[in-house]
Design a protein around this motif. Structure first.
Motif, PDB file in Angstrom:
ATOM      1  N   LEU A 131      13.955   8.208  14.104  1.00  0.00           N
ATOM      2  CA  LEU A 131      15.161   9.250  13.789  1.00  0.00           C
ATOM      3  C   LEU A 131      15.318  10.429  14.884  1.00  0.00           C
ATOM      4  O   LEU A 131      14.187  10.696  15.380  1.00  0.00           O
ATOM      5  N   VAL A 132      16.574  10.440  15.140  1.00  0.00           N
ATOM      6  CA  VAL A 132      16.726  11.598  16.228  1.00  0.00           C
ATOM      7  C   VAL A 132      17.413  12.976  15.459  1.00  0.00           C
ATOM      8  O   VAL A 132      18.469  12.558  14.601  1.00  0.00           O
ATOM      9  N   PRO A 133      16.759  14.115  15.657  1.00  0.00           N
ATOM     10  CA  PRO A 133      17.519  15.388  14.851  1.00  0.00           C
ATOM     11  C   PRO A 133      18.832  15.783  15.617  1.00  0.00           C
ATOM     12  O   PRO A 133      18.777  15.653  16.962  1.00  0.00           O
ATOM     13  N   CYS A 134      19.704  16.241  14.711  1.00  0.00           N
ATOM     14  CA  CYS A 134      21.052  16.856  15.217  1.00  0.00           C
ATOM     15  C   CYS A 134      20.580  18.179  15.969  1.00  0.00           C
ATOM     16  O   CYS A 134      20.231  18.935  15.392  1.00  0.00           O
ATOM     17  N   ASP A 135      21.268  18.555  17.042  1.00  0.00           N
ATOM     18  CA  ASP A 135      21.353  19.513  17.482  1.00  0.00           C
ATOM     19  C   ASP A 135      21.735  20.825  17.186  1.00  0.00           C
ATOM     20  O   ASP A 135      21.248  22.288  16.851  1.00  0.00           O
ATOM     21  N   CYS A 185      22.701  21.025  13.027  1.00  0.00           N
ATOM     22  CA  CYS A 185      22.239  21.207  11.666  1.00  0.00           C
ATOM     23  C   CYS A 185      20.669  20.584  11.575  1.00  0.00           C
ATOM     24  O   CYS A 185      20.162  21.103  10.558  1.00  0.00           O
ATOM     25  N   GLY A 186      20.212  19.978  12.524  1.00  0.00           N
ATOM     26  CA  GLY A 186      18.770  19.552  12.247  1.00  0.00           C
ATOM     27  C   GLY A 186      18.500  18.237  11.336  1.00  0.00           C
ATOM     28  O   GLY A 186      17.274  17.720  11.288  1.00  0.00           O
ATOM     29  N   ARG A 187      19.527  17.794  10.779  1.00  0.00           N
ATOM     30  CA  ARG A 187      19.313  16.361  10.163  1.00  0.00           C
ATOM     31  C   ARG A 187      18.844  15.461  11.077  1.00  0.00           C
ATOM     32  O   ARG A 187      19.269  15.471  12.149  1.00  0.00           O
ATOM     33  N   THR A 188      18.428  14.331  10.450  1.00  0.00           N
ATOM     34  CA  THR A 188      17.780  13.199  11.501  1.00  0.00           C
ATOM     35  C   THR A 188      18.687  11.982  11.311  1.00  0.00           C
ATOM     36  O   THR A 188      18.900  11.667   9.996  1.00  0.00           O
ATOM     37  N   PHE A 189      18.939  11.351  12.066  1.00  0.00           N
ATOM     38  CA  PHE A 189      19.629  10.151  12.395  1.00  0.00           C
ATOM     39  C   PHE A 189      19.243   9.024  13.209  1.00  0.00           C
ATOM     40  O   PHE A 189      18.456   9.504  13.942  1.00  0.00           O
ATOM     41  N   LEU A 206      24.074   9.123  15.052  1.00  0.00           N
ATOM     42  CA  LEU A 206      24.101  10.647  15.379  1.00  0.00           C
ATOM     43  C   LEU A 206      25.248  10.780  16.232  1.00  0.00           C
ATOM     44  O   LEU A 206      25.616  12.059  16.175  1.00  0.00           O
ATOM     45  N   ILE A 207      25.553   9.697  16.979  1.00  0.00           N
ATOM     46  CA  ILE A 207      26.936  10.176  17.874  1.00  0.00           C
ATOM     47  C   ILE A 207      28.002  10.246  16.786  1.00  0.00           C
ATOM     48  O   ILE A 207      28.885  11.353  17.169  1.00  0.00           O
ATOM     49  N   VAL A 208      28.373   9.460  15.817  1.00  0.00           N
ATOM     50  CA  VAL A 208      29.125   9.608  14.931  1.00  0.00           C
ATOM     51  C   VAL A 208      29.076  10.903  13.957  1.00  0.00           C
ATOM     52  O   VAL A 208      30.233  11.479  13.971  1.00  0.00           O
ATOM     53  N   HIS A 209      27.906  11.402  13.610  1.00  0.00           N
ATOM     54  CA  HIS A 209      27.711  12.534  13.003  1.00  0.00           C
ATOM     55  C   HIS A 209      28.055  13.640  13.858  1.00  0.00           C
ATOM     56  O   HIS A 209      28.825  14.634  13.220  1.00  0.00           O
ATOM     57  N   GLN A 210      27.960  13.557  15.081  1.00  0.00           N
ATOM     58  CA  GLN A 210      28.196  14.883  15.850  1.00  0.00           C
ATOM     59  C   GLN A 210      29.634  15.088  16.169  1.00  0.00           C
ATOM     60  O   GLN A 210      30.030  16.200  16.294  1.00  0.00           O
ATOM     61  N   ARG A 211      30.567  14.156  15.849  1.00  0.00           N
ATOM     62  CA  ARG A 211      31.930  14.606  15.721  1.00  0.00           C
ATOM     63  C   ARG A 211      32.051  15.184  14.897  1.00  0.00           C
ATOM     64  O   ARG A 211      33.451  15.958  15.041  1.00  0.00           O
ATOM     65  N   SER A 212      31.705  15.244  13.820  1.00  0.00           N
ATOM     66  CA  SER A 212      32.284  16.265  12.521  1.00  0.00           C
ATOM     67  C   SER A 212      31.167  17.280  12.259  1.00  0.00           C
ATOM     68  O   SER A 212      31.502  18.279  11.529  1.00  0.00           O
ATOM     69  N   CYS A 213      30.040  17.268  12.960  1.00  0.00           N
ATOM     70  CA  CYS A 213      29.019  18.678  12.606  1.00  0.00           C
ATOM     71  C   CYS A 213      29.357  19.709  13.372  1.00  0.00           C
ATOM     72  O   CYS A 213      29.721  19.888  14.476  1.00  0.00           O
ATOM     73  N   LYS A 214      29.772  20.945  12.741  1.00  0.00           N
ATOM     74  CA  LYS A 214      30.214  21.940  13.162  1.00  0.00           C
ATOM     75  C   LYS A 214      29.147  23.147  12.785  1.00  0.00           C
ATOM     76  O   LYS A 214      28.489  23.057  11.803  1.00  0.00           O
ATOM     77  N   PRO A 215      28.724  24.225  13.800  1.00  0.00           N
ATOM     78  CA  PRO A 215      27.971  25.019  13.301  1.00  0.00           C
ATOM     79  C   PRO A 215      28.508  25.963  12.157  1.00  0.00           C
ATOM     80  O   PRO A 215      29.699  26.126  12.102  1.00  0.00           O
TER      81      PRO A 215
END
Length: 108
Positions: free
Chosen positions: A80-84, A86-90, A95-104
């Motif tokens: 698993l790789v962490p999101c830069d 939010c820190g969640r792992t995918f 992760l590519i799909v998650h990063q489209r909607s993950c906002k600080p």
């Protein structure tokens, strides 16, 4: 009390399979892993997962399934790789799909 049949955790995907079907699943899972890994951007590609070697044998001469499953689960989780943000792992493809909607988060 009903006893559940023994299962073995796949070291690649982390899912449980029966003792007979794990030998069929692992080569197919590794092939799928290679296909998915080759489609990722170069910075998200991972080295091939290695099957953990557990040398724990019980007094009766059987493998300790709990130790084997724990090592396989740890191996699967290390993929698993962490999101830069939010820190969640995918998994890298997710992760590519998650990063489209993950906002600080907005500062309070």
């Amino acid at each position: 009390m009903i006893r559940r049949p023994p299962t073995i955790v796949c070291y690649i995907c982390g899912r449980e399979y029966g003792t007979k079907s794990i030998s069929i699943h692992e080569p197919q899972c590794l092939k799928k892993w290679h296909n998915q890994n080759s489609l990722l951007p170069r910075e998200l590609r991972r080295p091939e997962p290695k099957k953990p070697e557990v040398r724990t044998i019980t007094a009766k001469g059987f493998y300790d399934l709990d130790a084997l499953n724990e090592a396989a689960w740890t191996s699967a989780q290390s993929q698993l790789v962490p999101c830069d943000v939010c820190g969640r792992t995918f998994l890298p493809d997710r992760l590519i799909v998650h990063q489209r909607s993950c906002k600080p988060r907005a500062a309070k």
